[in-house]
Design a protein around this motif. Structure first.
Motif, short mmCIF file in Angstrom:
data_model
loop_
_atom_site.label_atom_id
_atom_site.label_comp_id
_atom_site.label_asym_id
_atom_site.label_seq_id
_atom_site.Cartn_x
_atom_site.Cartn_y
_atom_site.Cartn_z
N ILE A 78 55.75 -20.19 -8.31
CA ILE A 78 56.39 -20.28 -9.62
C ILE A 78 56.78 -21.74 -9.81
N ASP A 97 52.99 -18.44 -13.82
CA ASP A 97 54.45 -18.36 -13.95
C ASP A 97 55.06 -19.75 -13.88
N ALA A 111 60.67 -13.89 -13.47
CA ALA A 111 59.50 -14.55 -12.88
C ALA A 111 59.28 -14.07 -11.45
N ALA A 115 55.93 -12.37 -9.75
CA ALA A 115 55.25 -13.50 -9.10
C ALA A 115 53.89 -13.06 -8.56
#
Length: 248
Positions: A78, A97, A111, A115
């Motif tokens: 992320i 992301d 998020a 993921a």
């Protein structure tokens, strides 16, 4: 879920650690301050997910993500970023992301819950769209499931060998699965084509000379072996030598 936090700013790392503690259910297994550390610590700690800044000194987050693709079981990534909207569009298009700084707790939790692992194609397309496109700072070599990072300035030459390319430094050599064509496109400003199967670091060239057979060879700094220049590339190499004085 095991998390590795990657950011060159301590305050940003501390903020992410606090948010993760508030959300709960996540273990911070380590921190890294740049992309090089992120790759090394990922190999060592095997995190499930990286929270990684993009803009960092040295190796940035996008290059680090590209190297991580070579792991046997790469982590999810992320990205955290302060990029402008134009760059963020590339993330949206590629369904990657990312978290826009300053990061909010609810956005981080969302998020993390979704993921997913990146693909090399996603990273390559985002890299092309970023505000400061750049060539890699390191070449990643895969050794028994681990990643070894070789700094590009340490590389003397790339030599094509069957379906592999030999990466040679003053101390050692490695094999990578790449092509000289791709490497020349990426590093053409730092490497000189001297043969259909060889690219040489211009900063490592000590001299160019004729051998007794009448063909040209290149000698390198801190390396005894001389490399042959093909007839096809002789004019280009000699032109380069005339335009750039070489150190002894």
């Amino acid at each position: 879920m095991r998390v590795l936090i990657v950011d060159d700013e301590k305050l940003a790392r501390d903020r992410l650690r606090e948010l993760l503690n508030d959300i709960g259910g996540y273990t911070v297994v380590g921190e890294a301050m740049n992309g090089t550390e992120a790759v090394e610590k990922s190999s060592e700690l095997n995190p499930d997910v990286l929270l990684m800044d993009i803009r960092m000194p040295g190796m940035d987050g996008l290059e680090a993500a590209m190297h991580l693709m070579g792991m046997e079981n790469p982590p999810a990534v992320i990205f955290t970023t302060a990029y402008d909207q134009h760059a963020l569009d590339a993330f949206d298009v590629n369904a990657v992301d990312y978290l826009l700084k300053p990061i909010r707790k609810d956005r981080l939790a969302k998020a993390l819950s979704k993921a997913h692992k990146l693909t090399a194609k996603q990273i390559a397309e985002i890299s092309q769209a970023r505000p400061e496109p750049a060539s890699r700072t390191h070449i990643s070599v895969h050794l028994r499931g681990n990643i070894r990072l070789v700094p590009v300035p340490d590389i003397l030459y790339f030599l094509a060998d069957s379906k592999y390319v030999v990466v040679r430094t003053a101390a050692e050599e490695h094999l990578i699965e790449d092509s000289l064509v791709n490497l020349e496109k990426e590093f053409g400003d730092r490497f000189l084509r001297i043969h259909r199967n060889a690219l040489v670091s211009t900063g490592s060239i000590k001299g160019i000379e004729k051998n007794p057979a009448g063909t040209w060879q290149i000698s390198l700094k801190n390396y005894d072996k001389k490399l042959d220049v093909s007839r096809r590339h002789t004019a280009q190499v000699r032109r380069w030598a005339r335009n750039r004085p070489m150190a002894g």
